[in-house]
Design a protein around this motif. Structure first.
Motif, PDB file in Angstrom:
ATOM      1  N   GLN A1080       0.839  -1.289  -0.241  1.00  0.00           N
ATOM      2  CA  GLN A1080      -0.168  -0.370   0.074  1.00  0.00           C
ATOM      3  C   GLN A1080       1.021   1.311  -0.130  1.00  0.00           C
ATOM      4  O   GLN A1080       1.893   1.613   0.868  1.00  0.00           O
ATOM      5  CB  GLN A1080      -0.790   0.086   1.365  1.00  0.00           C
ATOM      6  N   LEU A1081       0.755   2.121  -0.778  1.00  0.00           N
ATOM      7  CA  LEU A1081       0.722   3.370  -0.576  1.00  0.00           C
ATOM      8  C   LEU A1081       1.118   4.497   0.920  1.00  0.00           C
ATOM      9  O   LEU A1081       0.117   4.086   1.534  1.00  0.00           O
ATOM     10  CB  LEU A1081       0.267   4.413  -1.239  1.00  0.00           C
ATOM     11  N   GLU A1082       1.788   4.654   1.082  1.00  0.00           N
ATOM     12  CA  GLU A1082       2.047   4.949   2.811  1.00  0.00           C
ATOM     13  C   GLU A1082       2.572   6.520   3.054  1.00  0.00           C
ATOM     14  O   GLU A1082       3.642   6.772   1.906  1.00  0.00           O
ATOM     15  CB  GLU A1082       3.115   4.753   3.649  1.00  0.00           C
ATOM     16  N   TYR A1083       2.134   7.023   3.955  1.00  0.00           N
ATOM     17  CA  TYR A1083       2.904   8.108   3.913  1.00  0.00           C
ATOM     18  C   TYR A1083       3.929   8.835   4.661  1.00  0.00           C
ATOM     19  O   TYR A1083       3.767   7.827   6.364  1.00  0.00           O
ATOM     20  CB  TYR A1083       1.734   9.769   4.527  1.00  0.00           C
ATOM     21  N   TYR A1084       4.913   8.630   3.998  1.00  0.00           N
ATOM     22  CA  TYR A1084       6.494   9.752   5.283  1.00  0.00           C
ATOM     23  C   TYR A1084       6.594  10.507   5.912  1.00  0.00           C
ATOM     24  O   TYR A1084       6.743  11.526   4.278  1.00  0.00           O
ATOM     25  CB  TYR A1084       7.628   8.873   4.771  1.00  0.00           C
ATOM     26  N   GLN A1085       6.817  10.227   6.946  1.00  0.00           N
ATOM     27  CA  GLN A1085       7.370  12.487   7.283  1.00  0.00           C
ATOM     28  C   GLN A1085       8.780  13.018   6.598  1.00  0.00           C
ATOM     29  O   GLN A1085       9.269  12.188   6.807  1.00  0.00           O
ATOM     30  CB  GLN A1085       6.789  12.478   8.973  1.00  0.00           C
ATOM     31  N   ILE A1086       8.433  14.303   6.412  1.00  0.00           N
ATOM     32  CA  ILE A1086      10.506  14.026   5.296  1.00  0.00           C
ATOM     33  C   ILE A1086      10.378  15.309   6.428  1.00  0.00           C
ATOM     34  O   ILE A1086       9.985  16.163   6.856  1.00  0.00           O
ATOM     35  CB  ILE A1086       9.829  14.795   4.241  1.00  0.00           C
ATOM     36  N   TYR A1087      11.756  14.795   7.083  1.00  0.00           N
ATOM     37  CA  TYR A1087      12.233  15.818   8.082  1.00  0.00           C
ATOM     38  C   TYR A1087      13.457  16.976   6.937  1.00  0.00           C
ATOM     39  O   TYR A1087      14.396  15.774   6.539  1.00  0.00           O
ATOM     40  CB  TYR A1087      13.084  15.424   8.693  1.00  0.00           C
ATOM     41  N   ARG A1088      13.634  18.016   7.428  1.00  0.00           N
ATOM     42  CA  ARG A1088      14.414  18.964   6.539  1.00  0.00           C
ATOM     43  C   ARG A1088      15.553  19.547   8.150  1.00  0.00           C
ATOM     44  O   ARG A1088      14.861  20.186   9.456  1.00  0.00           O
ATOM     45  CB  ARG A1088      13.799  19.960   6.378  1.00  0.00           C
ATOM     46  N   GLY A1089      17.056  18.823   8.726  1.00  0.00           N
ATOM     47  CA  GLY A1089      17.457  19.288   9.449  1.00  0.00           C
ATOM     48  C   GLY A1089      15.804  18.886  11.282  1.00  0.00           C
ATOM     49  O   GLY A1089      15.564  17.957  11.179  1.00  0.00           O
ATOM     50  N   ASN A1090      15.897  19.426  12.107  1.00  0.00           N
ATOM     51  CA  ASN A1090      15.059  18.700  13.377  1.00  0.00           C
ATOM     52  C   ASN A1090      13.675  19.165  12.525  1.00  0.00           C
ATOM     53  O   ASN A1090      12.596  18.888  13.048  1.00  0.00           O
ATOM     54  CB  ASN A1090      14.956  19.607  14.278  1.00  0.00           C
ATOM     55  N   ALA A1091      13.282  20.141  11.269  1.00  0.00           N
ATOM     56  CA  ALA A1091      11.798  20.463  11.338  1.00  0.00           C
ATOM     57  C   ALA A1091      11.819  19.423  10.363  1.00  0.00           C
ATOM     58  O   ALA A1091      11.893  19.043   9.446  1.00  0.00           O
ATOM     59  CB  ALA A1091      11.946  21.869  10.388  1.00  0.00           C
ATOM     60  N   THR A1092       9.978  19.788  10.360  1.00  0.00           N
ATOM     61  CA  THR A1092       9.351  18.672   9.507  1.00  0.00           C
ATOM     62  C   THR A1092       9.124  19.159   8.318  1.00  0.00           C
ATOM     63  O   THR A1092       9.236  20.324   8.214  1.00  0.00           O
ATOM     64  CB  THR A1092       7.574  18.025   9.707  1.00  0.00           C
ATOM     65  N   ALA A1093       9.698  19.133   6.704  1.00  0.00           N
ATOM     66  CA  ALA A1093       9.564  19.343   5.576  1.00  0.00           C
ATOM     67  C   ALA A1093       8.442  18.503   4.853  1.00  0.00           C
ATOM     68  O   ALA A1093       9.367  18.410   3.742  1.00  0.00           O
ATOM     69  CB  ALA A1093      10.463  19.471   4.782  1.00  0.00           C
TER      70      ALA A1093
END
Length: 2006
Positions: A1080-1093
């Motif tokens: 299944q397609l899933e959402y993955y959280q993208i991080y840039r440094g400590n911030a979510t991006a």
């Protein structure tokens, strides 16, 4: 300790079927997987493991049941097997083959084969396995294959869960189970959970979706209520606890050490009870090194200041929170002298920041004198202290008129839980010794010295410095020593408990030029003490602490020196320090005590070396399995990796190598020594000694792609191993690990629950219950494990105490978790989740061990012998233990590490690029436990030894060669990303994704100009070779790294973020079919440094290539997209299922568009795009003239996924159409979730839905999230006997369609009054009804604020009752339905509570004192928008962004990137819609779903802004004050009210209204700013607030003019709206298509199906009563939200509090402004004149004080002549301040009895504000001031008695201060007047001069004696008489005893005079009275003598005369 059950086979089964086994031990059951279609033999081959806390008793039973499994019905029992564990306990391992018995205990043919193994930790049971210590190689291999060794157990298993692990695998047969494949919760590492829609295949119960719990409960045949099925017993494993890999950490950037903005604000209000006589106090506020002073107040012990100070800082959080806030009071400071310190109070900033709301409000600080600790407290200072970081908003508790009777003891400035009486204590910091220091100066000089003298010195001169509570102390310097020995203690004296949380201990190097820090350690006092009732004082050690900092090589200027100061994460081991800390509470009464608090340094008693634990040899092993993603800057030279632990392994700059201690043999160690001897790695000198290998051989990287390189390890993996010696303090680490495991489990579970709530999966409450059960089991498990090694000699006091307190904490946590579990219901999940977060914080806090043992491990990447990048792994995470819970979470696991740059280089975007990615296997443990250090490695390798010839099999390998490798193909299905980072100046990006797997990487295509790319692309990685056993890879594949970049036409691509994923693995012999495949397609959280991006939507599958090659792989079907070249789209089974949706867009207008490339926007257009389809708005032809669109609604159809979570974002772009067909992008906005705009057609079956649903509201519902924005249960119903509709009573149904009567309580109150009149109740004067003419708007305002404060207080109190209420609610349902009437009443009560401005008669006062009834308004403590969700009920505002997203710190914030706003709305629905909607009456097809919206043509509006006051403004002038005035901007109108600035005020009351004519939409953003007036130069902006008027104007909440509480045509509460309530009601009904309003009979109105009642008459100015419908209409409006379907809350009459912001200080509030805005369309009747809210003018009064007499005054002087005690008394009094208006009586000289007679009158004229109970004075601050400053001071009369002296200063004798609003009534006679009256110890009635007007009596005068205690020094008889200025004019009196109305002279005794002015009188009175007889005697004697003298004198003459012939 553990029990293993290996269930092998069950044979001789009957028939064919699916089989499942259930194994139960100690009540804990566990299910095997389902074997499908078995015939007579079921080959289970599964191992289950129970961790057991207590020894297994020989009588305990084990039960195994075998079922026929059914998906639909309950499982059918075949037979069961029970076994007593006696033999197991004795022999440790038993294999049994036995027959089963059925339900009736009859033996059946079926038999089962099982092996049971029991392992006790202490080795008492049976024998140790041959392989338990270093031993036979072959056995070790076997062990490894069978995977039975303990080290393998999944370390994150919850302690309570039996684990099911693969047993030993028969070759070629795939009979293993997935061990838990679930969320990588923090990273969302592909939760490959089966999707809801698919049936779940039953062979993997590892992760059960919640829906399956129901079936499970059914087919387990237990008939359980699904709620009671604990998840713990159902889910085999709740998380990805793979056996071989540990989780990587996704957040890269070090967050510590980064400077941030902070603001500390301190308001000094007043001081009380200062010790000292007649002082002139000044308060000094010191934060860090900044000092600020208040003004000086003369001659008072209770000065009132009310001064506000602000300190701004830009430092890192660590530095900020260690700063000390010091408040001290100084006596008589002036320019020449610094004054004497009265007392001071200090606390650190961190203590304030950790308070709720980051502040202390109106609290009293206790002053103590640091130089004299035996003295008591020195007074109190009342202050507010707040600390604000960027983005914190402080809610200021509302500042209304505070009464000063507040109780000091109850409001001390101390954190929760600190006792009020703090005692002095000594803090002893013992510094023993240090080891392993780095060299700190160049070796040049040293080499010269060595050449000449031959001495070789250590190049460092260390000393230790300790900082605590603003003081510092240091030890002596030990010259030239890498291993200095101090044995000194630094002693601090401070109050205990201290309000400073951390103590800083720093080793420094003494140098002639400047001393530098070598390393820093912080001791957190909260971690080394416990304030509970069974707590302990801070204690520590003796223990070693490790210090980390910059790298050890010495350079003159170390760029990472900050790291040594303790800022940021250390990148290398610096030293370790042995220290101890203890605290002794002082007995201050002890006379020998030195009373100073200076820091002292003394010698300390040395301690034995062994006290920190026995030295043990530890062994660290590491294997590098992969090194990839090496930054291309490091790609050209060979690379080596170095691993260090402390200084061991550090070849480059370790330098001071620790000596290797020999293990000492002690008695009782024989057995252990034998074990060591047994290991051939003996400590002998036979050359068999193990030399450490700490770095990998250098290797040149190979290119992966343009950016990254990798090291080609292929099948040969280099290893390192290091031996090191450390004190054996493993127990500390073990306990921390157990706690960490519990916490990790909990965090994992909570993340799951949050995820379920977010994605709206069903039954999150069940998952939460499981989590809580796991938690309570984990807590119980801690008891059995942690309480070992109690008698260990090296256990410090802290170890023992911490263990006790941890056990107590966990016990209570376990119980709380149990009770919480019972309370988790569907509607309470979120609240309980918050409580669980607290558990998590507490566990993390407890797990942090303050006494270190083994230092952390550093892995450095070195190139060319230079250190490039590092990773740091805590040693406890790698520590091995036989007990699974104690095992470090990364021990014997493959860990993915991302190396980062050291120190400051790692900040910002440099720190976000990965320097290298390592797959590293690590193991750390005692050398003697070394036998299975390879156990966790992927199988299938051969070891390569260094010393082949020695043939020592126990030597660790220097490399591993893998013989087994598997071929795979990876398919990365990259579907889309959303909410990415804007990397280009246009505010968009050109994103592409790079996918890395092992050493390959591929890119998706670049999509231009978007933040939400839909790549829809499949990347195929071929020829992947993975090493190790196939089944391990299936279980635990390596992770995939996905990086997102922005393609730039010039230069290299910009990094935009990174995420990780785990692929779903398919083996060659596995079928590619549901439920596992396709993924299944899933959402993955993208991080840039400590911030979510942003998020990435993708799926990954790893497919094994079998012997037949790629032909066996599932075909890649789906067209190759020819337009896009050879790009393969995501295949059909994986891409989402689409359906047709229609998106309707409401185009309203554009606002505030900024220039683009310096050109103004003139002809903008909006483009809407979603999933490749879109629509364009009509063009705005002239943006300046009219920025609204002329075509309002357009739509387009688009295919969107069925699953709403997968909906793509919708992009809004604004372009400017320039000449010649050119377009310029102005700005864009991405609506990341369409969810809130989705419209779901109502359910036909709902009763009556045709009439209740109209389309427009359909669209609103989507904004309000429901059909009616309020639940139907809230109908407010009231039955009234007068109402003739008795019949109604039977049919009150409480749903949205029922009729109901609503009544307002005015009538009740009238009745109350009448009753009172009848009874003739006489009321106290306090309760009299206020005179209407006296009341003004401010009366109403202050009454409302009181109400608000009362409500806040009630809310706080009611928080505690919530739990009980919930319980009550649960029982409520059982009582059967309430009667309609009761229920109605109940809801009405609720309602009353909910509407916050309470109805009449609901004022919340102290019982017995009824406040006069005033109409009130609603005071909101925040913006109105936040209360009515931004007024976006149908018109939404979308911010258009442009420009790059800033990096965390310095870059642009969202506000700076905003280039304008688009107003409009969206409605998304599936087509086709049901017919009935479009058939409804009045449906206009051009408006689609947006029916009934107003026209958007320009409209002229009168805007009336009322500004009430500002609070807590940020000071703008040097003197810490500001001169604020209001400035208002709206469109072209700019009003600056400069001439009415308010001088030197930070809490100004403006009280002004401003009228502005504006035309919407051109002028719709109102800015209200507060500026600081400056005489010279430009005025500074203090702060401003912006209000969008257009949304308010068009909102259905009717925010144009607030609805008042009552309707009145005159007086202070006059109706402000030009439309009367009845007209408003009629209009609302018409617009909402509601039936009504039907008025009549009088006092009733019916709207829709609701009936409202209320008064039917109104009084005009002349008191005439007239009939009216306005009251009932108003009552309907106030309950408009209850009207079905069309109702919503209407904005009440209100004052809102808006934060003031300054663009220069983003995110930090600069104060608050209270205001409200009314708007009136110009085409309607004009409104009346604005309300008068000008500030109340103070009223002029005159206070006449007659001092009649004094009595019992202490006698100070000794008489000049007679030595008698007497006093020359006079009385001094003042009201405003000693300097301003003090008045003295004349002097009553020579009072011998303490009696004085004066008859003297003082006159004090003053201006008084009754509402605030303050006197107002205006005066110039200094001679240089430009204008007068207004001060408000409490109304206090001070009377003092003095003793007059002629030649020296007068002596102060005593004083009393009377608060004119509440002071004790004077005593009738001097005798009755006692000291207690003033001290408030006796109940004296308090009077107010403003009510009594005239008071006469005796009052005591007090002063402090030498012991700081009050004593009575006299009594004064006085008369106070208060008159208004007019009365005083009519009836004048004279000052002192002057005309008019003179007072008679006092009748003083004759003795009252001054001796040297009246000598005769003094002779008469002083001498004659006493010495009359004495004087006569002396005179007579003198006369006699005189006669004699004359006689003798004249005798010779006479004789001669006689003789010579007279």
């Amino acid at each position: 300790m553990a029990l293993f059950i290996h269930l092998k086979t069950v044979s001789q089964l009957r028939g064919r079927g699916d089989r499942i086994a259930k194994v139960t031990f100690r009540g804990q059951s566990f299910y095997s997987r389902v074997l499908e279609n078995c015939e007579d033999v079921a080959n289970f081959d599964e191992t289950f493991r129970w961790p057991v806390a207590s020894d297994i008793d020989r009588h305990e039973m084990l039960e195994i049941q075998i079922f026929n499994y059914s998906k639909v019905f309950s499982n059918k029992l075949i037979g069961s097997f029970r076994m007593v564990l006696q033999k197991v306990v004795e022999e440790n391992r038993v294999e049994v083959t036995d027959t089963l018995i059925d339900d009736n205990n009859a033996i059946i043919k079926t038999s089962l084969n099982v092996e049971v193994r029991y392992q006790a930790t202490d080795g008492t049971v049976g024998f140790w396995d041959d392989g338990d210590f270093l031993g036979d190689e072959t056995l070790q291999e076997e062990e490894k294959d069978s995977q039975e060794t303990d080290g393998l157990l999944p370390s994150s298993l919850p302690s309570s869960l039996p684990s099911s692990r693969p047993g030993s695998w028969p070759p070629g047969e795939k009979s293993f189970r997935r061990a838990g494949r679930s969320v990588f919760s923090a990273m969302k590492l592909g939760k490959n959970r089966p999707h809801k829609e698919e049936p779940q295949r039953q062979d993997e119960p590892a992760v059960l979706e919640m829906e399956d719990l129901d079936h499970l409960a059914i087919h387990l045949g237990d008939g359980l209520d699904p709620d009671s099925v604990s998840l713990a017993s159902v889910t085999a494993l709740t998380t990805n606890v793979s056996n071989k890999r540990s989780k990587p950490d996704i957040k890269m950037e070090p967050s510590t050490g980064r400077p941030m903005d902070y603001q500390v604000s301190v308001t000094v209000i007043e001081a009380r009870q200062l010790v000292g006589l007649n002082m002139d106090p000044v308060v000094c506020v010191e934060v860090g090194d900044d000092k600020k002073y208040t003004s000086m107040k003369e001659s008072t012990n209770c000065p009132y200041y009310n001064e506000y100070f602000v300190f701004d800082f830009h430092v890192s959080p660590d530095v900020m929170f260690d700063k000390i806030i010091k408040i001290s009071v100084i006596h008589s400071k002036n320019l020449l002298r610094s004054g004497t310190l009265v007392g001071s109070f200090k606390m650190d900033v961190g203590t304030v920041y950790s308070q709720p709301e980051h502040q202390f409000h109106h609290k009293w600080a206790i002053l103590s004198d640091p130089d004299d600790i035996s003295a008591g407290l020195k007074g109190y200072v009342k202050c507010d202290v707040a600390v604000v970081g960027k983005g914190d908003n402080i809610k200021t508790p509302h500042k209304a008129n505070e009464t000063d009777e507040d109780d000091i003891e109850g409001n001390l400035l101390l954190p929760e839980g600190v006792p009020a009486e703090r005692q002095w204590a000594r803090f002893y910091v013992k510094i023993y010794r240090a080891e392993g220091l780095p060299r700190m100066n160049t070796s040049l000089m040293a080499n010269v010295k060595k050449a000449f003298i031959g001495e070789n010195k250590d190049l460092v001169d260390p000393y230790v410095q300790v900082f605590f509570a603003g003081q510092k102390g240091k030890t002596s310097v030990q010259k030239s020593s890498y291993e200095p020995l101090w044995n000194e203690q630094v002693v601090f004296t401070d109050l205990f408990p201290p309000l400073c949380k951390r103590m800083k201990v720093q080793i420094r190097d003494s140098d002639k030029v400047n001393d530098v820090a070598i390393g820093t350690h912080f001791i957190d006092l909260r971690k080394i003490s416990n304030d509970g009732d069974k707590g302990f004082l801070p204690t520590l050690g003796p223990a070693w602490v490790n210090m980390y900092g910059s790298t050890r090589n010495y350079t003159l200027l170390d760029e990472h020196q900050d790291l040594n100061e303790g800022l940021g994460e250390g990148v290398s081991f610096r030293a370790r320090l042995m220290l101890g800390l203890s605290v002794e509470i002082l007995d201050t009464s002890n006379p020998e005590l030195t009373s100073s608090t200076e820091v002292q340094v003394e010698q300390a008693t040395p301690v034995l070396e062994s006290c920190t634990g026995r030295m043990e040899e530890f062994f660290l092993f590491g294997a590098f399995l992969e090194a990839s993603m090496i930054d291309r800057k490091n790609g050209d030279k060979p690379i080596t990796f170095e691993v260090t632990i402390g200084n061991y392994g550090n070849e480059v700059d370790g330098l001071s190598r620790p000596q290797r201690p020999r293990p000492r043999k002690e008695h009782g160690d024989e057995e252990e020594v034998d074990l060591i001897q047994h290991s051939s790695d003996d400590e002998g000198d036979d050359g068999g000694d193990l030399a450490s290998v700490s770095s990998t051989p250098p290797m040149r990287p190979q290119i992966t792609n343009r950016n990254y390189f990798h090291l080609p390890y292929l099948e040969c993996k280099p290893c390192i191993y290091i031996k090191s010696w450390w004190p054996d303090q493993r127990r500390r680490l073990y306990n921390a690990n157990i706690l960490d495991h519990i916490a990790d489990k909990l965090e994992e579970g909570l993340n799951d629950v949050q995820e379920m709530i977010k994605t709206e999966k069903s039954y999150p409450e069940r998952r939460l219950r499981g989590v809580l059960e796991e938690l309570s089991n984990g807590c119980h498990r801690f008891f059995s494990l942690a309480d070992k090694d109690q008698g260990h000699s090296s256990r410090t006091k802290l170890d023992r105490e911490r263990l006790k307190s941890c056990m107590r904490e966990l016990e209570s946590m376990g119980q709380q978790a149990k009770s919480l579990r019972a309370q988790v219901k569907q509607h309470t999940v979120r609240d309980k989740l918050r409580l669980c977060q607290n558990f998590l914080q507490k566990l993390r806090f407890l797990a942090d061990e303050p006494q270190h043992s083994i230092p952390d491990i550093f892995i450095w990447m070195m190139s060319n012998n230079k250190r490039i990048a590092y990773a740091r792994v805590p040693s406890k995470d790698l520590l091995f233990s036989i007990v699974e819970e104690e095992l470090g979470k990364d021990c014997a696991k493959v860990k993915t590490l991302f190396l980062k740059l050291p120190g400051k280089r790692g900040f910002g975007s440099a720190g976000w690029t990965v320097q290298a990615k390592l797959e590293l296997y690590l193991w750390l443990g005692l050398s003697k436990q070394r036998k299975d250090f390879l156990c966790g490695l992927p199988c299938g390798f051969e070891e390569v030894k260094a010393a082949q010839d020695l043939g020592l099999h126990s030597f660790p390998p220097i490399s591993l060669v893998y013989t087994k490798k598997q071929a795979f193909q990876l398919r990365a299905h990259m579907y889309q990303a959303r909410s990415l980072f804007a990397a280009d100046s246009s505010g968009l990006s050109d994103p592409f994704a790079r996918v890395f797997f092992i050493n390959q990487s591929q890119c998706t295509e670049v999509l231009n100009e978007t933040l939400c790319p839909t790549w829809d692309q499949m990347l195929v990685f071929d020829n992947l070779e993975l090493y190790g056993e196939a089944h391990e890879l299936w279980d635990d594949p390596p992770i995939i790294v996905i990086e997102i970049y922005d393609q730039d036409s010039m230069g290299k691509a910009d990094f935009m973020g990174r995420t990780f994923a785990k692929p779903l693995v398919k083996m060659a012999d596995e079928a590619y079919c549901p439920p596992r495949f396709p993924p299944q397609l899933e959402y993955y959280q993208i991080y840039r440094g400590n911030a979510t991006a942003g998020d990435l939507l993708a799926a990954f599958e790893l497919l094994q290539i079998g012997p037949a090659g790629k032909a066996d792989l599932p075909p890649i079907n789906g067209p190759v997209d020819m337009d896009r070249g050879p790009i393969m789209p995501v295949p059909v089974g994986i891409r989402p299922v689409l359906s047709k949706y229609r998106v309707e867009v409401l185009f309203w207008g554009l606002r505030d568009l900024k220039r683009v490339n310096l050109a103004q926007v003139d002809r903008p257009r909006v483009d809407i795009e979603c999933a490749g389809k879109g629509v364009q708005s009509s063009l705005i032809h002239n943006y300046k003239k009219n920025p609204n669109f002329n075509t309002l609604v357009k739509w387009f159809e688009v295919d969107l996924p069925e699953n709403e979570l997968l909906h793509p974002p919708l992009n809004i772009r604004v372009v400017d159409c320039r000449a010649f067909g050119r377009y310029t992008l102005v700005g864009s906005h991405a609506v990341s979730s369409l969810r809130r705009f989705i419209y779901r057609p109502p359910d036909r079956s709902a009763p009556n839905w045709n009439t209740t649903v109209r389309l427009l509201w359909g669209c609103h519902m989507l904004c309000n999230g429901g059909l009616s924005s309020h639940s139907p249960g809230e109908v407010v119903v009231s039955m009234e006997p007068e109402v003739p509709v008795k019949k109604l009573e039977t049919m009150v149904k409480l749903d949205a369609t029922s009729d109901a009567v609503v009544k307002v309580d005015v009538a009740e109150e009238e009745k109350e009054k009448k009753k009172k009149k009848k009874k003739g109740i006489t009321e106290e004067p306090e309760e009299e009804e206020p005179d209407e003419s006296m009341l003004d708007w401010w009366s109403k305002y202050f009454a409302s604020i009181d109400t608000m404060k009362e409500q806040l207080r009630q809310q706080e109190n009611s928080g505690a009752d919530l739990e009980e209420k919930e319980e009550a609610d649960n029982t409520e349902g059982l009582k059967g339905p309430m009667k309609g009437k009761e229920k109605a009443r109940a809801t009405k009560e609720e309602k009353k509570k909910r509407i916050q401005s309470p109805g009449p008669g609901q004022g919340s006062e102290a019982p017995g004192k009824k406040k006069p009834k005033l109409d009130e308004l609603k005071v909101y403590s925040k913006e109105l928008e936040s209360e009515f969700d931004n007024f976006e009920d149908w018109l939404h505002t979308f911010n258009l962004l442009r420009g790059k997203t800033g990096d965390d710190e310095d870059g642009s914030t969202e506000e700076e990137r905003t280039v304008g706003r688009f107003k409009g709305s969206l409605c998304v629905y599936k087509v086709p819609l049901p017919e009935d909607i479009s058939r409804e009456a009045g449906y206009d097809p051009t408006f689609g779903m947006f029916q009934g919206i107003p026209s958007n043509d320009p409209i002229n509006v009168l805007v009336r802004v009322y500004v009430v006051r500002a609070t807590d403004l940020h000071p703008a002038d040097i003197n810490g004050k500001a001169d604020p005035y209001i400035a208002i901007r709206l469109g072209k109108t700019d009003i600056r009210d400069k001439e009415n600035y308010i001088s030197k005020q930070l809490n100004p009351i403006f009280g002004k209204s401003f009228d502005i004519e504006a035309s919407f939409p051109m002028e719709s953003l109102l800015t209200v700013a507060v500026y600081d007036w400056d005489l010279v130069g430009t005025d500074d902006l203090i702060g401003e607030t912006k209000i969008d008027l257009e949304n308010r104007f068009y909102s259905r909440h009717r925010a144009t003019c607030g609805i008042a509480q009552t309707y009145s045509t005159h007086g202070y509460n006059i109706w402000r709206d030009p439309m009367k309530p009845s007209q408003i009601l009629t209009r609302l009904c018409k617009e909402g298509k509601v039936d009504g309003p039907h008025f009549g009979p009088p006092g009733r109105v019916k709207v829709a199906n609701r009936v409202f009642t209320g008064p039917s008459e109104i009084e005009d100015e002349n008191g005439q009563r007239k009939p009216t419908d306005e009251h009932v209409a108003l009552s309907a409006l106030r309950h408009w939200e209850d009207i079905p379907r069309a109702g919503c809350r209407l904005v009440p009459e209100h004052v809102e509090t808006r934060p003031l912001l300054n663009p220069d200080k983003p995110g930090i509030e600069q104060g608050h402004l209270e205001l409200w805005v009314d708007m009136f369309p110009m085409d309607m009747p004009a409104p009346g004149t604005p309300l008068d809210i000008s500030p109340r003018k103070p009223k002029k009064y005159e206070l006449r004080v007659i001092v009649w007499n004094t009595d019992e005054v202490v006698l100070e002087d000794d008489d000049f002549f007679t030595g008698e005690k007497s006093s020359d008394i006079f009385v001094r009094g003042w009201l405003k301040g000693q300097q301003e208006d003090k008045q003295d009586t004349d002097v009553h000289y020579h009072s011998l009895t303490g009696e004085g007679n004066f008859n003297w009158r003082y006159l004090f004229p003053f201006d008084y504000l009754a509402a605030e109970e303050r006197i107002v004075i205006s005066k110039k601050e200094s001679m240089f001031s430009w204008d007068e400053t207004e001060y408000k001071i409490p109304a206090r009369l001070t009377l003092q008695i003095w003793d007059a002296d002629h030649f020296s200063a007068d002596d102060f004798l005593g004083a009393i201060e009377l608060d004119l609003n509440r002071f004790p009534r004077g005593a009738k006679t001097a005798k009755q007047c006692t000291m207690e009256m003033a001290a408030g110890e006796v109940d004296v009635p308090l009077v107010s001069i403003f009510k009594q007007k005239r008071v006469k009596g005796w009052w005591p005068l007090l002063a402090r004696n030498e012991n700081d205690e009050f004593e009575l020094t006299g009594k004064v008889e006085a008369e106070l008489h208060l008159l208004t200025a007019e009365e005083a004019e009519k009836n004048p009196v004279g000052l002192a005893r002057n005309e008019p109305d003179p007072l008679e002279k006092p009748n003083r005794p004759d003795t009252a005079f001054v001796w040297f002015l009246n000598p005769l009188k003094s002779i008469k009175y002083l001498i004659c009275t006493r010495y009359k007889w004495l004087i006569i005697k002396i005179v007579l004697a003198l006369l006699g003598l005189l006669m004699l003298a004359l006689f003798l004198y004249s005798l010779p003459g006479y004789m001669v005369k006689k003789l010579l012939g007279a």
